[in-house]
Scaffold this motif. Structure first.
Motif, PDB file in Angstrom:
ATOM      1  N   ASN A 572       0.754  -1.228   0.126  1.00 39.35           N
ATOM      2  CA  ASN A 572      -0.151   0.167   0.000  1.00 39.35           C
ATOM      3  C   ASN A 572       0.743   1.233   0.068  1.00 39.35           C
ATOM      4  OD1 ASN A 572       0.910   0.718   2.640  1.00 39.35           O
ATOM      5  ND2 ASN A 572      -0.708  -0.645   3.420  1.00 39.35           N
ATOM      6  N   SER A 573       0.258   2.403  -0.195  1.00 35.11           N
ATOM      7  CA  SER A 573       1.061   3.739  -0.275  1.00 35.11           C
ATOM      8  C   SER A 573       1.957   3.882   0.936  1.00 35.11           C
ATOM      9  CB  SER A 573       0.123   4.884  -0.632  1.00 35.11           C
ATOM     10  OG  SER A 573      -0.707   4.501  -1.691  1.00 35.11           O
ATOM     11  N   VAL A 574       1.315   3.803   2.141  1.00 32.21           N
ATOM     12  CA  VAL A 574       2.341   4.112   3.436  1.00 32.21           C
ATOM     13  C   VAL A 574       3.201   2.954   3.487  1.00 32.21           C
ATOM     14  CG1 VAL A 574       1.907   3.790   5.628  1.00 32.21           C
ATOM     15  CG2 VAL A 574       0.114   4.719   4.895  1.00 32.21           C
ATOM     16  N   GLU A 575       3.208   1.985   2.980  1.00 31.28           N
ATOM     17  CA  GLU A 575       4.350   0.998   2.972  1.00 31.28           C
ATOM     18  C   GLU A 575       5.590   1.352   1.822  1.00 31.28           C
ATOM     19  OE1 GLU A 575       1.880  -3.075   4.557  1.00 31.28           O
ATOM     20  OE2 GLU A 575       1.977  -2.712   2.525  1.00 31.28           O
ATOM     21  N   LEU A 576       4.797   1.985   0.853  1.00 29.10           N
ATOM     22  CA  LEU A 576       5.681   2.384  -0.208  1.00 29.10           C
ATOM     23  C   LEU A 576       6.560   3.452   0.302  1.00 29.10           C
ATOM     24  CD1 LEU A 576       6.150   1.790  -3.309  1.00 29.10           C
ATOM     25  CD2 LEU A 576       5.000   4.020  -3.669  1.00 29.10           C
ATOM     26  N   LEU A 577       6.076   4.378   1.079  1.00 28.80           N
ATOM     27  CA  LEU A 577       6.915   5.403   1.488  1.00 28.80           C
ATOM     28  C   LEU A 577       7.795   4.992   2.649  1.00 28.80           C
ATOM     29  CD1 LEU A 577       5.143   7.297   0.011  1.00 28.80           C
ATOM     30  CD2 LEU A 577       4.895   8.770   1.818  1.00 28.80           C
ATOM     31  N   GLN A 578       7.608   4.078   3.332  1.00 30.05           N
ATOM     32  CA  GLN A 578       8.249   3.363   4.276  1.00 30.05           C
ATOM     33  C   GLN A 578       9.607   2.613   3.554  1.00 30.05           C
ATOM     34  OE1 GLN A 578       5.215   1.060   6.380  1.00 30.05           O
ATOM     35  NE2 GLN A 578       5.945   2.010   8.327  1.00 30.05           N
ATOM     36  N   GLN A 579       9.425   2.129   2.793  1.00 27.67           N
ATOM     37  CA  GLN A 579      10.308   1.369   1.930  1.00 27.67           C
ATOM     38  C   GLN A 579      11.436   2.582   1.444  1.00 27.67           C
ATOM     39  OE1 GLN A 579       8.668  -0.633  -1.341  1.00 27.67           O
ATOM     40  NE2 GLN A 579       7.935  -2.235  -0.206  1.00 27.67           N
ATOM     41  N   THR A 580      10.985   3.588   0.989  1.00 26.18           N
ATOM     42  CA  THR A 580      12.101   4.825   0.440  1.00 26.18           C
ATOM     43  C   THR A 580      12.621   5.501   1.685  1.00 26.18           C
ATOM     44  OG1 THR A 580      10.678   4.715  -1.416  1.00 26.18           O
ATOM     45  CG2 THR A 580      12.203   6.428  -1.181  1.00 26.18           C
ATOM     46  N   TYR A 581      11.719   5.874   2.567  1.00 26.32           N
ATOM     47  CA  TYR A 581      12.262   6.648   3.706  1.00 26.32           C
ATOM     48  C   TYR A 581      11.886   6.023   5.088  1.00 26.32           C
ATOM     49  CZ  TYR A 581      12.092  10.106   0.001  1.00 26.32           C
ATOM     50  OH  TYR A 581      12.237  10.627  -1.080  1.00 26.32           O
ATOM     51  N   PRO A 582      12.556   5.079   5.478  1.00 28.03           N
ATOM     52  CA  PRO A 582      12.414   4.111   6.688  1.00 28.03           C
ATOM     53  C   PRO A 582      12.613   4.952   7.909  1.00 28.03           C
ATOM     54  CG  PRO A 582      14.494   3.370   5.552  1.00 28.03           C
ATOM     55  CD  PRO A 582      13.854   4.260   4.789  1.00 28.03           C
ATOM     56  N   GLY A 583      11.930   4.275   9.099  1.00 23.45           N
ATOM     57  CA  GLY A 583      12.411   4.804  10.330  1.00 23.45           C
ATOM     58  C   GLY A 583      11.464   5.926  10.741  1.00 23.45           C
ATOM     59  N   LYS A 584      10.449   6.608   9.897  1.00 28.33           N
ATOM     60  CA  LYS A 584       9.622   7.647  10.414  1.00 28.33           C
ATOM     61  C   LYS A 584       8.394   6.958  10.825  1.00 28.33           C
ATOM     62  CE  LYS A 584      11.374  10.495   6.738  1.00 28.33           C
ATOM     63  NZ  LYS A 584      12.348  11.778   7.711  1.00 28.33           N
ATOM     64  N   PRO A 585       7.656   8.269  11.912  1.00 28.35           N
ATOM     65  CA  PRO A 585       6.138   7.618  12.230  1.00 28.35           C
ATOM     66  C   PRO A 585       5.092   7.678  11.172  1.00 28.35           C
ATOM     67  CG  PRO A 585       7.213   9.513  13.376  1.00 28.35           C
ATOM     68  CD  PRO A 585       7.930   9.322  12.304  1.00 28.35           C
ATOM     69  N   ILE A 586       4.345   6.524  11.551  1.00 28.96           N
ATOM     70  CA  ILE A 586       3.167   6.036  10.497  1.00 28.96           C
ATOM     71  C   ILE A 586       2.539   7.614  10.009  1.00 28.96           C
ATOM     72  CG2 ILE A 586       1.158   5.086  10.147  1.00 28.96           C
ATOM     73  CD1 ILE A 586       3.472   3.288   9.742  1.00 28.96           C
ATOM     74  N   GLU A 587       2.460   8.354  11.203  1.00 27.12           N
ATOM     75  CA  GLU A 587       1.462   9.645  11.094  1.00 27.12           C
ATOM     76  C   GLU A 587       2.130  10.684  10.011  1.00 27.12           C
ATOM     77  OE1 GLU A 587       2.455   8.402  13.937  1.00 27.12           O
ATOM     78  OE2 GLU A 587       0.316   7.704  14.464  1.00 27.12           O
ATOM     79  N   GLU A 588       3.575  10.527   9.851  1.00 25.45           N
ATOM     80  CA  GLU A 588       4.386  11.350   8.927  1.00 25.45           C
ATOM     81  C   GLU A 588       4.210  10.931   7.479  1.00 25.45           C
ATOM     82  OE1 GLU A 588       8.873  13.267   8.177  1.00 25.45           O
ATOM     83  OE2 GLU A 588       8.171  12.287  10.044  1.00 25.45           O
ATOM     84  N   TYR A 589       4.148   9.746   7.422  1.00 26.08           N
ATOM     85  CA  TYR A 589       3.861   8.922   6.126  1.00 26.08           C
ATOM     86  C   TYR A 589       2.546   9.423   5.288  1.00 26.08           C
ATOM     87  CZ  TYR A 589       8.008   6.232   7.111  1.00 26.08           C
ATOM     88  OH  TYR A 589       9.080   5.886   7.323  1.00 26.08           O
ATOM     89  N   ARG A 590       1.543   9.058   6.426  1.00 25.85           N
ATOM     90  CA  ARG A 590       0.186   9.633   6.144  1.00 25.85           C
ATOM     91  C   ARG A 590      -0.306  11.027   5.648  1.00 25.85           C
ATOM     92  NH1 ARG A 590      -4.054   5.471   7.917  1.00 25.85           N
ATOM     93  NH2 ARG A 590      -5.321   6.385   6.218  1.00 25.85           N
ATOM     94  N   ARG A 591       0.621  11.787   6.492  1.00 33.15           N
ATOM     95  CA  ARG A 591       0.379  13.226   6.278  1.00 33.15           C
ATOM     96  C   ARG A 591       1.069  13.470   4.950  1.00 33.15           C
ATOM     97  NH1 ARG A 591       2.080  14.586  11.003  1.00 33.15           N
ATOM     98  NH2 ARG A 591       4.127  14.648  10.640  1.00 33.15           N
ATOM     99  N   GLN A 592       2.008  13.048   4.594  1.00 32.41           N
ATOM    100  CA  GLN A 592       2.730  13.150   3.541  1.00 32.41           C
ATOM    101  C   GLN A 592       1.900  12.755   2.144  1.00 32.41           C
ATOM    102  OE1 GLN A 592       5.167  14.895   2.474  1.00 32.41           O
ATOM    103  NE2 GLN A 592       5.565  14.408   0.307  1.00 32.41           N
ATOM    104  N   LEU A 593       1.307  11.650   2.198  1.00 27.81           N
ATOM    105  CA  LEU A 593       0.437  11.207   1.209  1.00 27.81           C
ATOM    106  C   LEU A 593      -0.924  11.963   1.299  1.00 27.81           C
ATOM    107  CD1 LEU A 593       0.780   7.440   2.042  1.00 27.81           C
ATOM    108  CD2 LEU A 593       1.111   8.623  -0.317  1.00 27.81           C
ATOM    109  N   GLY A 594      -1.469  12.649   2.430  1.00 29.31           N
ATOM    110  CA  GLY A 594      -2.787  13.197   2.523  1.00 29.31           C
ATOM    111  C   GLY A 594      -2.479  14.688   1.902  1.00 29.31           C
ATOM    112  N   SER A 595      -1.332  15.316   1.726  1.00 32.48           N
ATOM    113  CA  SER A 595      -0.924  16.532   1.157  1.00 32.48           C
ATOM    114  C   SER A 595      -1.057  16.411  -0.209  1.00 32.48           C
ATOM    115  CB  SER A 595       0.356  17.082   1.686  1.00 32.48           C
ATOM    116  OG  SER A 595       1.518  16.292   0.955  1.00 32.48           O
ATOM    117  N   PHE A 596      -1.197  15.130  -1.055  1.00 35.39           N
ATOM    118  CA  PHE A 596      -1.515  15.012  -2.236  1.00 35.39           C
ATOM    119  C   PHE A 596      -2.693  14.127  -2.625  1.00 35.39           C
ATOM    120  CE2 PHE A 596       3.088  15.885  -1.910  1.00 35.39           C
ATOM    121  CZ  PHE A 596       3.385  16.631  -3.116  1.00 35.39           C
ATOM    122  N   GLY A 597      -3.578  14.379  -1.742  1.00 41.25           N
ATOM    123  CA  GLY A 597      -5.160  13.830  -1.924  1.00 41.25           C
ATOM    124  C   GLY A 597      -5.184  12.281  -1.674  1.00 41.25           C
ATOM    125  N   VAL A 598      -4.112  11.487  -1.045  1.00 40.49           N
ATOM    126  CA  VAL A 598      -4.279  10.108  -0.817  1.00 40.49           C
ATOM    127  C   VAL A 598      -4.410   9.972   0.602  1.00 40.49           C
ATOM    128  CG1 VAL A 598      -3.272   7.866  -1.091  1.00 40.49           C
ATOM    129  CG2 VAL A 598      -2.620   9.719  -2.746  1.00 40.49           C
TER     130      VAL A 598
END
Length: 709
Positions: A572-598
């Motif tokens: 899924n999209s959250v896991e995709l960001l985790q693969q590229t930029y590991p070690g960040k809180p889940i909320e940060e990945y979701r916030r980043q995706l949310g800023s692009f409408g996902v």
């Protein structure tokens, strides 16, 4: 009813005669409908409370209960445990849900007495359940079964009229108009269209628009694949897949689409071969004469010229037209597929994002060509300028239905805006009317003299059509990362040349530069070297000669359609960001995706299940999570809907870093770019006059190419 009247008089000795008659009238009219004392209280409780000075609400409720017992004596018997007689079917499950606190209502149906010895000890039951759960958990850990992924497929259903079915079965249906009525389309468990209607009039050109992921491409596939039925005599061609590469020449590949011409030519060859071999059958000469006549009728001799004009318009040079299809890349084979469709002229042509694989010159040619399209056209496109130029009608897919509008996209936007305003005004007017009527009812509800008027007002409210509040589509907002300013010089190419081999020079002596304020668009024909130039700018390719100067703190963010295609489709999209930029809180990945409408559940869907536009947004989110201060965007609008392209333009305008853009979307170019670089003829040059000047140059070239030689 007399008993009720006496009871009311005894309990409320000071009650006014008019009010007493009003209460009796309400009780008499509603006697059959009252199910419990609560409904009696709602009907007359407040009136009785007003005429009583010494009774509490609880007293009034008890009085209403007594009145119900007088109106329905059998209710009291039922509540005392007697067998309830059912006068209609019931659903026990729903009754249990709605009567959790009132066991008597359920028990009276079938349980007269309960044997307490049959009760289960609650503590023992809880203990046994805990042990069972422990065993199941242990088994799950020991044997972990991986369920196969659920395949998502599109399905469709529709209602067809008996009249059309009879005509179709007899072969008498000759209409050229297409009507698909009352149909549903679903993708897996998700309903895309429900009870929708689609009418395509012969000879009109329809643009199908709507947000990403609503099912536009799926609808085209349902029509072309036969899941949605249309008259069998109507020929359909859906340009979706590229031409298979083989030894067939590009021009011949297009000519083969005319099956009638091809069959006649094949027969002519066979008969000519037989005659040349010495056959004396007189019938062969007759057949050959008939074939020549038929070829003349369909103007078969003009077909190669027509095919060549189409191929030339789509960017195929005379040399390319004589090349085998296997020598072309996927993008050029898609152009071939489009050329074949335009040449064969089906009754219904379905195009899905036809401008994605074209450069600006080919798009302008296609716009002009389709304006004279003789049959029915249904096109999905997010190119705003294309939708303003080609369609005669717009079909708006939203809220699981399709709305038709006359005119191009610009007219559609104006009409839709006005329509929403009118609907909002109508809704507000009705709400105001409802409020006014409700105030009258509340004021005179217990006034005996106005009881009839109050009842008529209540009925009037019930008959009013219930208008729903207008729900506007949420505005798409994209947020690019903030950047720190860098002191110039930022980026410079000096006397740069590039060649793939000694013979093929892409460009030479290029002198260009960019700053943190740059909004540069690179245009030119496909194959002119636009993507090569981007890769040299970013340092992915090294120039054959010349120098590249870049600020040491410059950090590129690169977006291309290849990056979208190369996303990991199994996560899924959250896991995709985790693969590229590991070690960040889940909320940060979701916030980043949310800023692009996902956002929401969309961020937890597997990437493979997302639409093309949604995948693009995920790719944008991943690119921007690295906080680049200079964006290089190669065809970023492919598969984005119009609203998202608009949002991207606004985001670029607010972005504080530099931007170099390769795009064929005229609206986006006009929206953001302040400098235009033309790539072609072995050079890269900046032109004065911006996009207007470039369009004038392209149209002059097309006009010159169309002149007879």
């Amino acid at each position: 009813m007399g008993t009720c009247s006496e009871y009311i008089k005894n309990v409320f000795p000071s009650i006014d005669d008019d009010l007493k008659q009003y209460v009796e009238g309400v009780l008499q009219n509603g006697a059959e409908d009252f199910e419990d004392s609560e409904e009696v209280y709602e009907a007359v409780g407040e009136v009785l409370q007003e005429v009583s000075t010494d009774k509490t609400e609880e007293d009034i409720r008890n009085i209403c209960n007594e009145l119900l017992n007088m109106l329905k004596p059998h209710k009291k018997k039922e509540s005392n445990g007697s067998m309830k007689v059912l006068n209609a079917p019931i659903h026990l499950g729903s009754m249990v849900d709605s009567n959790e606190g009132n066991v008597e209502d359920i028990k009276s149906i079938w349980v007269m007495q309960r044997d307490d010895s049959l009760k289960v000890d609650a503590k023992k039951l809880e203990k046994a359940q805990a042990k069972l759960q422990e065993k199941q958990d242990k088994r799950t850990k020991e044997v972990k079964v991986v369920a196969p992924p659920k395949l998502q497929t599109a399905t469709a259903s529709q209602v067809t009229s008996k009249k059309e079915s009879k005509l179709e079965s007899k072969g008498n249906n000759r209409t050229q108009d297409i009507r698909i009525e009352n149909f549903d389309v679903a993708y897996g468990d998700r309903v895309l269209l429900q009870g929708a209607d689609l009418t395509l009039a012969c000879g009109r050109r329809y643009g199908l628009v709507g947000r990403n992921g609503l099912g536009k491409s799926t609808l085209l596939r349902m029509i072309s694949g036969g899941q949605l039925r249309i008259p069998s005599h109507i020929s359909i061609l859906h340009v979706e897949q590229e031409v298979v590469g083989d030894d067939t020449l590009a021009l011949d590949s297009v000519l083969e689409c005319d099956t009638v011409r091809q069959d006649l030519l094949n027969k002519e060859k066979q008969i000519s071969a037989a005659i040349n071999a010495g056959s004396t059958d007189p019938e062969l000469n007759t057949q050959l004469s008939e074939i020549y006549a038929q070829l003349q009728n369909i103007e078969a001799d003009k077909a190669p010229a027509k095919a060549s004009i189409i191929l030339n318009g789509l960017g195929f040079t005379p040399e390319m037209q004589q090349q085998a299809t296997r020598t072309f890349s996927g993008g050029w084979r898609m152009r071939l597929a489009l050329a074949r469709a335009l040449f064969s002229r089906p009754d219904l042509l379905l195009l899905d994002e036809p401008t994605n694989m074209l450069d600006i010159k080919a798009i302008i040619w296609l716009e002009n060509y389709l304006q004279n399209w003789p049959t029915t056209l249904l096109v999905v496109s997010h190119d705003r300028n294309f939708l303003d130029t080609v369609p005669t009608d717009i079909l708006h897919l939203h809220s699981q239905r399709i709305e038709a509008y006359r005119g191009n996209y610009e007219q559609f936007e104006k009409t839709k805006t006005e329509k929403l305003k009118n609907q909002q005004r109508e809704y507000e007017a009705q709400m105001q009317q409802r409020q006014h009527v409700q105030e009258f009812i509340d004021r005179f509800r217990y006034n005996a003299n106005r009881a009839a008027l109050v009842q008529s007002k209540i009925k009037m409210l019930e008959k009013l059509p219930e208008l729903k509040p207008i729900v506007k589509e949420s505005e798409v907002v994209l947020k690019l990362p903030d950047t720190e300013p860098l002191s110039p010089p930022i980026l410079q190419l000096d006397e740069v040349s590039f060649r793939y081999n000694q013979e093929r020079v892409i460009f030479s002596n290029v002198n260009i530069g960019a700053t943190m304020d740059s909004r540069i668009c690179i245009v030119g024909d496909n194959g002119a070297g636009k993507t090569t130039l981007l890769k040299i700018i970013m340092g992915i390719l090294s120039p054959t000669s010349g120098m590249r100067h870049v600020h040491r703190n410059l950090k590129f963010g690169y977006f291309s359609q290849h990056h979208v295609d190369q996303l990991d489709m199994n996560v899924n999209s959250v896991e995709l960001l985790q693969q590229t930029y590991p070690g960040k809180p889940i909320e940060e990945y979701r916030r980043q995706l949310g800023s692009f409408g996902v956002s929401g559940d969309l961020a937890l869907q597997t990437v493979s299940s997302l639409s093309g536009g949604q995948k693009s947004r995920v790719a944008f989110a991943r690119m921007c999570m690295g906080s680049p201060n200079f964006l290089v965007l190669d065809e970023p609008t492919n598969h984005l809907d119009i609203e998202t392209i608009e949002a991207l333009g606004k985001a670029i305008q607010k972005y504080t870093g530099g931007v170099i853009l390769v795009s064929h979307d005229e609206r986006l170019i006009r929206m953001v770019c302040t400098e235009l670089w033309i790539c072609g003829n072995g050079s890269v040059k900046s032109i004065e006059g911006g996009f207007d000047e470039y369009r004038r140059i392209v149209e002059a070239e097309l006009e010159s190419a169309a002149q007879p030689k």
